[in-house]
Design a protein around this motif. Structure first.
Motif, PDB file in Angstrom:
ATOM      1  N   GLU A 140       5.760 -16.021 -27.019  1.00  0.00           N
ATOM      2  CA  GLU A 140       6.081 -16.423 -25.653  1.00  0.00           C
ATOM      3  C   GLU A 140       4.804 -16.506 -24.837  1.00  0.00           C
TER       4      GLU A 140
ATOM      5  N   GLY B   9      11.450 -13.707 -30.372  1.00  0.00           N
ATOM      6  CA  GLY B   9      10.285 -13.854 -29.523  1.00  0.00           C
ATOM      7  C   GLY B   9       9.375 -12.637 -29.608  1.00  0.00           C
TER       8      GLY B   9
ATOM      9  N   ASP C  21       5.525 -11.147 -27.630  1.00  0.00           N
ATOM     10  CA  ASP C  21       4.492 -11.462 -26.643  1.00  0.00           C
ATOM     11  C   ASP C  21       3.364 -10.440 -26.641  1.00  0.00           C
TER      12      ASP C  21
ATOM     13  N   GLY D 107       5.702 -12.670 -21.613  1.00  0.00           N
ATOM     14  CA  GLY D 107       4.860 -13.755 -22.090  1.00  0.00           C
ATOM     15  C   GLY D 107       3.392 -13.412 -21.977  1.00  0.00           C
TER      16      GLY D 107
END
Length: 363
Positions: A129, A103, A105, A138
């Motif tokens: 994210e 992930g 962000d 995120g």
């Protein structure tokens, strides 16, 4: 087995039923299932999930992924930003061994990852994210397209798509309207993916859905994957939410009554070192009473914990006495598992001990 308390007991038959139930939901909706292993932290349970049809697993931390990979799990999504040089080196090493997606962000994190990928000669797969209001990691929804376009230009990264964790939140607050929350979660992410594709980006993955919302988010056309975790054991929080019944909860902490100093109060040998306290009493919308559901005495309340003591309010006429054994379904099973170095899988009259392999794998 002469089992000392406190001990975390897992009903293996119920685990298998829970796994089959969620696998059936995902298959019926035509989406991939990639369960979050942070709940069980056990390679053996991960293998059961994959055997029932899961595409792979999700982990929260790189260390969890490394432990799972050592035990043969070869398709892992790490749903957490990896930004430090040492961890990026570990990610590159892991990516040579298994299929791993990480992930991101932020552009800063993605740039650092790209530099490692180019230096090591290992393309790294990433998902962006997106924060739908949970207020954790995120990128804000309205800024996601711009950031995705920048990440997609980084030569060492392979942009796979987008993911979110929203839990049982909607409009910035917890909700019991799980169907509405799940459908909105799926719709928002699919709409974002479509805007990214219209801007020329390739978006293969639209990954959503926690245990309370997965079955609803999975229905939205365009969603490709759901990532529930708690469903494998369930817990009291999920039962109150309506995600399951108490009968579907596969995990309970076995404790012993060590004191009954007065008629309306007894003490068990499990406190904050045994039961997670991150989901405590009273908070809306669940308004839980106490820190768990006591199977043998549903009217009793585990109302207070210190490190080694659990103070239980009981009816004065309760027959419970010192030496009795109780089983308590915790409010939050994921954090409770991380407090235990071993669990005990029970199947009929048989019980076996398993070390919690990824317990404390926080790096």
């Amino acid at each position: 087995m002469n089992l000392e308390t406190p001990a975390l007991i897992i009903e293996e038959g119920q685990v298998r039923r829970n796994i089959a139930k969620m696998a059936g939901i995902a298959a019926a909706c035509g989406v991939a299932l990639r369960p979050h292993a942070k709940t069980h932290k056990l390679p053996e349970i991960a293998r059961l999930q994959i055997g029932a049809g899961s595409k792979g697993i999700t982990t929260a931390k790189l260390a969890e992924a490394e432990i799972m990979a050592e035990q043969g799990i070869d398709d892992i999504f790490i749903a957490y930003p990896i930004v430090t040089e040492a961890k990026l080196e570990r990610l590159a090493t892991l990516s040579r061994r298994i299929n791993v997606i990480a992930g991101v962000d932020s552009l800063e994190g993605a740039t650092a990852m790209n530099e490692t990928a180019l230096r090591r000669g290992v393309p790294l797969q990433v998902r962006l994210e997106v924060d739908l209001g949970f207020g954790r990691t995120g990128v804000p929804y309205d800024h996601a397209l711009e950031l995705a376009a920048a990440i997609a230009k980084l030569e060492g990264l392979q942009f796979r798509g987008i993911y979110t964790f929203r839990g049982f939140f909607m409009n910035g607050a917890p909700t019991l309207e799980l169907e509405a929350a799940g459908l909105e979660e799926g719709r928002l992410m699919v709409e974002l993916a479509e805007r990214m594709r219209a801007a020329g980006l390739e978006v293969r993955d639209v990954s959503v859905g926690s245990t309370p919302t997965a079955e609803y988010a999975a229905r939205v056309p365009g969603v490709t994957e759901v990532r529930p975790g708690t469903y494998v054991y369930y817990d009291r929080m999920q039962a109150v939410l309506g995600s399951c019944t108490l009968d579907e909860c596969a995990a309970a902490v076995r404790v012993t009554v060590v004191s009954r100093p007065e008629p309306g109060r007894l003490v068990v040998d499990g406190g904050s070192k045994t039961f997670a306290t991150d989901v405590g009493p009273g908070a809306p919308p669940l308004h839980l009473i106490g820190y768990g559901h006591i199977l043998e005495e549903p009217d009793a309340v585990l109302e207070r914990v210190s490190e080694e003591h659990g103070m239980v309010r009981v009816p004065e006429a309760s027959p419970l006495r010192v030496g009795d054994v109780l089983h308590i379904i915790p409010n939050h099973i994921c954090s409770t598992v991380n407090l235990h170095s071993r669990v005990y899988l029970q199947d009929g009259g048989q019980m076996r001990e398993l070390p919690v392999a990824a317990r404390g794998a926080i790096t």
